[in-house]
Enzyme design. Structure first.
Site, PDB file in Angstrom:
ATOM      1  N   SER A 148      46.341  29.946  32.294  1.00 28.58           N
ATOM      2  CA  SER A 148      47.322  29.005  31.637  1.00 28.58           C
ATOM      3  C   SER A 148      46.945  28.777  30.262  1.00 28.58           C
ATOM      4  CB  SER A 148      48.071  28.122  32.683  1.00 28.58           C
ATOM      5  OG  SER A 148      47.051  27.331  33.221  1.00 28.58           O
TER       6      SER A 148
ATOM      7  N   HIS B  11      46.909  32.397  40.319  1.00 30.25           N
ATOM      8  CA  HIS B  11      46.815  31.405  39.751  1.00 30.25           C
ATOM      9  C   HIS B  11      47.581  30.043  40.294  1.00 30.25           C
ATOM     10  CE1 HIS B  11      45.673  28.738  36.263  1.00 30.25           C
ATOM     11  NE2 HIS B  11      46.703  28.828  35.477  1.00 30.25           N
TER      12      HIS B  11
ATOM     13  N   HIS C 166      37.585  31.352  43.427  1.00 35.71           N
ATOM     14  CA  HIS C 166      37.774  30.992  42.142  1.00 35.71           C
ATOM     15  C   HIS C 166      37.122  31.815  41.218  1.00 35.71           C
ATOM     16  CE1 HIS C 166      38.019  27.947  38.799  1.00 35.71           C
ATOM     17  NE2 HIS C 166      39.077  27.683  39.534  1.00 35.71           N
TER      18      HIS C 166
ATOM     19  N   ARG D 152      38.585  18.984  43.171  1.00 36.50           N
ATOM     20  CA  ARG D 152      40.356  18.452  43.364  1.00 36.50           C
ATOM     21  C   ARG D 152      40.583  18.494  44.569  1.00 36.50           C
ATOM     22  NH1 ARG D 152      42.264  22.670  38.627  1.00 36.50           N
ATOM     23  NH2 ARG D 152      40.933  24.067  39.926  1.00 36.50           N
TER      24      ARG D 152
ATOM     25  N   ASP E 213      44.619  24.460  45.197  1.00 34.76           N
ATOM     26  CA  ASP E 213      45.825  24.674  45.906  1.00 34.76           C
ATOM     27  C   ASP E 213      45.895  24.592  47.224  1.00 34.76           C
ATOM     28  OD1 ASP E 213      46.956  25.342  43.370  1.00 34.76           O
ATOM     29  OD2 ASP E 213      45.891  27.317  43.264  1.00 34.76           O
TER      30      ASP E 213
HETATM   31  N1  NMX Z   1      40.832  36.011  49.897  1.00 39.84           N
HETATM   32  C1  NMX Z   1      40.525  37.290  50.061  1.00 39.84           C
HETATM   33  N2  NMX Z   1      39.856  38.099  49.371  1.00 39.84           N
HETATM   34  C2  NMX Z   1      39.295  37.409  48.251  1.00 39.84           C
HETATM   35  C3  NMX Z   1      39.410  35.968  47.921  1.00 39.84           C
HETATM   36  C4  NMX Z   1      40.237  35.321  48.921  1.00 39.84           C
HETATM   37  N3  NMX Z   1      40.737  34.280  48.825  1.00 39.84           N
HETATM   38  N4  NMX Z   1      39.046  35.783  46.876  1.00 39.84           N
HETATM   39  C5  NMX Z   1      38.239  36.747  46.383  1.00 39.84           C
HETATM   40  N5  NMX Z   1      38.648  37.946  47.078  1.00 39.84           N
HETATM   41  C6  NMX Z   1      38.224  39.151  46.980  1.00 39.84           C
HETATM   42  C7  NMX Z   1      38.887  39.544  45.599  1.00 39.84           C
HETATM   43  O1  NMX Z   1      40.189  40.077  45.826  1.00 39.84           O
HETATM   44  C8  NMX Z   1      37.868  40.960  44.999  1.00 39.84           C
HETATM   45  O2  NMX Z   1      38.350  41.826  45.966  1.00 39.84           O
HETATM   46  P1  NMX Z   1      38.406  43.430  45.480  1.00 39.84           P
HETATM   47  O3  NMX Z   1      37.055  43.594  44.886  1.00 39.84           O
HETATM   48  O4  NMX Z   1      38.542  44.368  46.734  1.00 39.84           O
HETATM   49  O5  NMX Z   1      39.235  43.568  44.274  1.00 39.84           O
HETATM   50  C9  NMX Z   1      36.790  40.310  45.671  1.00 39.84           C
HETATM   51  O6  NMX Z   1      36.743  39.279  46.676  1.00 39.84           O
HETATM   52  C10 NMX Z   1      35.849  39.766  44.477  1.00 39.84           C
HETATM   53  O7  NMX Z   1      36.489  38.523  43.897  1.00 39.84           O
HETATM   54  P2  NMX Z   1      35.833  37.217  43.339  1.00 39.84           P
HETATM   55  O8  NMX Z   1      35.014  37.705  42.110  1.00 39.84           O
HETATM   56  O9  NMX Z   1      35.421  36.497  44.243  1.00 39.84           O
HETATM   57  O10 NMX Z   1      37.107  36.454  42.475  1.00 39.84           O
HETATM   58  P3  NMX Z   1      37.766  36.553  41.190  1.00 39.84           P
HETATM   59  O11 NMX Z   1      37.100  35.837  40.292  1.00 39.84           O
HETATM   60  O12 NMX Z   1      38.150  38.007  40.969  1.00 39.84           O
HETATM   61  O13 NMX Z   1      39.252  35.977  41.293  1.00 39.84           O
HETATM   62  C11 NMX Z   1      40.601  34.452  42.366  1.00 39.84           C
HETATM   63  C12 NMX Z   1      39.429  34.677  41.719  1.00 39.84           C
HETATM   64  C13 NMX Z   1      41.163  33.011  42.425  1.00 39.84           C
HETATM   65  C14 NMX Z   1      41.869  35.293  41.820  1.00 39.84           C
HETATM   66  C15 NMX Z   1      40.506  34.838  43.914  1.00 39.84           C
HETATM   67  O14 NMX Z   1      39.307  34.115  44.583  1.00 39.84           O
HETATM   68  C16 NMX Z   1      41.846  34.750  44.711  1.00 39.84           C
HETATM   69  O15 NMX Z   1      42.591  35.731  44.715  1.00 39.84           O
HETATM   70  N6  NMX Z   1      41.969  33.761  45.338  1.00 39.84           N
HETATM   71  C17 NMX Z   1      43.046  33.669  46.124  1.00 39.84           C
HETATM   72  C18 NMX Z   1      44.408  33.022  45.331  1.00 39.84           C
HETATM   73  C19 NMX Z   1      44.120  31.504  44.901  1.00 39.84           C
HETATM   74  O16 NMX Z   1      43.784  30.780  45.594  1.00 39.84           O
HETATM   75  N7  NMX Z   1      44.183  31.406  43.610  1.00 39.84           N
HETATM   76  C20 NMX Z   1      44.326  30.004  42.884  1.00 39.84           C
HETATM   77  C21 NMX Z   1      42.958  29.803  42.123  1.00 39.84           C
HETATM   78  C22 NMX Z   1      43.206  28.292  41.417  1.00 39.84           C
HETATM   79  N8  NMX Z   1      44.201  28.055  40.526  1.00 39.84           N
HETATM   80  O17 NMX Z   1      44.962  27.154  40.775  1.00 39.84           O
HETATM   81  O18 NMX Z   1      44.497  29.101  39.877  1.00 39.84           O
HETATM   82  C1  MLT Z   2      43.107  26.130  37.100  1.00 42.55           C
HETATM   83  O1  MLT Z   2      42.879  24.849  37.394  1.00 42.55           O
HETATM   84  O2  MLT Z   2      43.316  26.452  36.060  1.00 42.55           O
HETATM   85  C2  MLT Z   2      42.671  26.932  38.189  1.00 42.55           C
HETATM   86  O3  MLT Z   2      41.490  26.253  38.958  1.00 42.55           O
HETATM   87  C3  MLT Z   2      42.066  28.591  37.548  1.00 42.55           C
HETATM   88  C4  MLT Z   2      40.917  28.404  36.806  1.00 42.55           C
HETATM   89  O4  MLT Z   2      40.059  27.293  36.526  1.00 42.55           O
HETATM   90  O5  MLT Z   2      40.263  29.621  36.479  1.00 42.55           O
END
Ligand code: NMX
Ligand code: MLT
Length: 470
Positions: free
Chosen positions: A277, A307, A354, A363, A409
């Site tokens: 964002s 996100h 994350h 948080r 979250d």
């Molecule tokens: N559950 C299952 N698989 C996961 C998760 C999870 N919570 N987190 C990461 N992975 C997987 C990811 O999908 C990827 O798989 P593939 O290679 O098959 O595509 C692999 O682990 C490597 O990902 P990472 O490098 O650990 O994470 P990345 O930096 O790419 O993504 C998020 C970060 C936040 C997008 C990811 O952890 C996620 O999808 N989390 C769940 C959604 C979430 O809670 N988002 C909120 C973040 C905070 N916010 O408020 O923005």
């Molecule tokens: C945020 O607060 O924006 C989330 O934790 C995602 C991030 O920092 O990448």
């Protein structure tokens, strides 16, 4: 005398910090000055020239200093770890999480004014801190509360623009529409058309930002009342601060909910410059699109399930667990079975993982502390606590998840649900209102520092393959 004693204590501490870098972070906030200005805009105006000089000097004298290398993994991996942006307000350390101008969340809880002594930090204080790097006193935040209330009037056409959408539209779609309608009154757009010089761009950006922040709770509350309640607008209460007023306009009066809202907005405000964002807002504002245009774009990024929409998904997922077993009081084995079922169906576990953090998000921790204080026996809170024990080892075992720990979250939904805000599809709007408190200052400083149009270089896959073959 006391002043000189504390100055010499601080310089002793600083020299120790030089020898022990690990101490550096923990004393950084001690160096933050207390604000003495009469109002936020004057404080900012005084600070800007010094920062402009620093940026000029860096570009002139150190333009070719390298900050790291760019790898193929970074280009194909969502630019993780690539330092490419400047933001003065906050920084995220992978292990210890967010610092607002060097202050951790517990530092902010200790040092920033609350609605009452010992209360949670007021979002007005975070806004002041992010913009100026100085700690405001209670009088200053109270005057900022008053200023925001005085800017909060929403033009009728903004409500009409929202009304043009079906009530069934997702709250975030309605919210972005409302923000776009507010753009009609952009001061920046008017000033640009009037030929304002570049050195003064930050001034109408400041006006737009404060107006936007002031009006968001009214737009957000309107959507809630329209979609989930009787559609009647609850007017702003002139005696309430920003966070409490938002809760009040939604229809909540429980003092604990008001206090949670202050904490919620403060901790969701800012998470350095690279999150989707904030980065989106910065990018969209870089060709001099005004703060409304930039923030509406930021909201569209926030509305993605990886996100800001994750808070909605977390409560939905928790509810699906309860529906499966008929109760939130489930065993570790049952929970583990459900987590595997979610993963096996190709979904992520919402609220975990994350892009930067590698430990539990502070948080999350501060929301847990709030829950332990106010709702320790809530069955949903107890389920969230159990999830925090069971999910990380399972994600770790997958071998690919870089951070198996909970993020912000993972917790917010059960607190909101406890206080009666049960409609999870609304949760990302709360995140959006909060994020304006961090994104707004970023946009003001972007203009104050004369940040240019953002335009990175892309590469074709063929070119990338050729470069790798060399
Ligand atoms: N559950 C299952 N698989 C996961 C998760 C999870 N919570 N987190 C990461 N992975 C997987 C990811 O999908 C990827 O798989 P593939 O290679 O098959 O595509 C692999 O682990 C490597 O990902 P990472 O490098 O650990 O994470 P990345 O930096 O790419 O993504 C998020 C970060 C936040 C997008 C990811 O952890 C996620 O999808 N989390 C769940 C959604 C979430 O809670 N988002 C909120 C973040 C905070 N916010 O408020 O923005
Ligand atoms: C945020 O607060 O924006 C989330 O934790 C995602 C991030 O920092 O990448």
């Amino acid at each position: 005398m006391a002043f000189f004693r504390s100055v010499s204590a601080l310089s002793r501490l600083r020299s120790r910090v030089g020898q022990q870098p690990s101490l550096a972070n923990s004393v950084r906030w001690l160096q933050i000055q207390t604000s003495t200005a009469t109002d936020l805009r004057s404080e900012l105006k005084e600070l800007i020239p010094e920062y402009q000089e620093r940026v000029k000097k860096l570009r002139k004298e150190h333009a070719n200093v390298e900050l790291g290398k760019i790898t193929v993994d970074m280009v194909l991996g969502g630019m993780r770890g690539m330092t490419a942006l400047v933001w003065l307000g906050s920084a995220v350390d992978p292990d210890e999480g967010i610092r607002f101008r060097g202050m951790t969340i517990p530092d902010c809880q200790k040092k920033l004014p609350g609605a009452f002594p010992g209360g949670e930090p007021l979002p007005e204080g975070i806004l002041w801190l992010l913009l100026t790097g100085k700690i405001p006193n209670k009088e200053q935040v109270d005057s900022l509360s008053q200023e925001l209330r005085s800017r909060a009037k929403i033009p009728d056409y903004a409500f009409k623009a929202i009304d043009a959408l079906p009530v069934s539209a997702h709250p975030m779609t309605q919210f972005t529409t409302g923000v776009m309608a507010l753009q009609v009154e952009s001061e920046f757009q008017k000033a640009y058309e009037g030929g304002i010089p570049k050195a003064r761009y930050w001034e109408p950006t400041y006006e737009d930002t404060l107006n936007l922040i002031a009006r968001l709770p009214g737009i957000a509350a309107y959507i809630y009342r329209r979609k989930y309640k009787d559609g009647k607008i609850i007017p702003l209460d002139d005696s309430l601060d920003y966070g409490a007023n938002y809760a009040h306009m939604l229809g909540f009066e429980n003092p604990e909910m008001l206090e949670f809202m202050r904490l919620y907005i403060s901790i969701h405000s800012d998470h350095e410059g690279g999150n989707v964002s904030s980065h989106t807002a910065h990018l969209v504002a870089s060709p001099l699109s005004d703060p409304y245009l930039a923030f509406a774009a930021a909201l569209n990024g926030l509305a993605g399930p990886l996100h800001g929409l994750a808070n909605q998904e977390v409560l939905r997922w928790i509810r699906s667990i309860v529906a499966e077993f008929g109760t939130p009081n489930i065993s570790t084995e049952q929970l583990s079975e459900y987590i595997h079922k979610t993963l096996n169906s190709g979904q992520v576990i919402p609220g975990y993982g994350h892009g930067v953090l590698r430990k539990t998000d502070p948080r999350y921790t501060c929301q847990r502390e709030f829950a332990l204080k106010h709702l320790p026996n809530d069955p949903y809170f107890q389920l969230v606590s159990k999830i925090k024990e069971v999910v990380p080892p399972i994600l770790t075992k997958l071998g690919k998840v870089k951070n198996p720990w909970p993020n912000v979250d993972a917790h917010s939904g059960v607190l909101l649900n406890y206080y009666g805000l049960t409609e999870e599809n609304y949760y990302t709007i709360l995140f959006g209102v909060s994020r304006a408190v961090g994104v707004g200052p970023q946009l003001i400083w972007d203009r104050a520092l004369g940040m240019p149009l953002e335009r990175p270089k892309s590469v074709t896959l063929e070119k990338l393959e050729q470069l790798c073959a060399k």
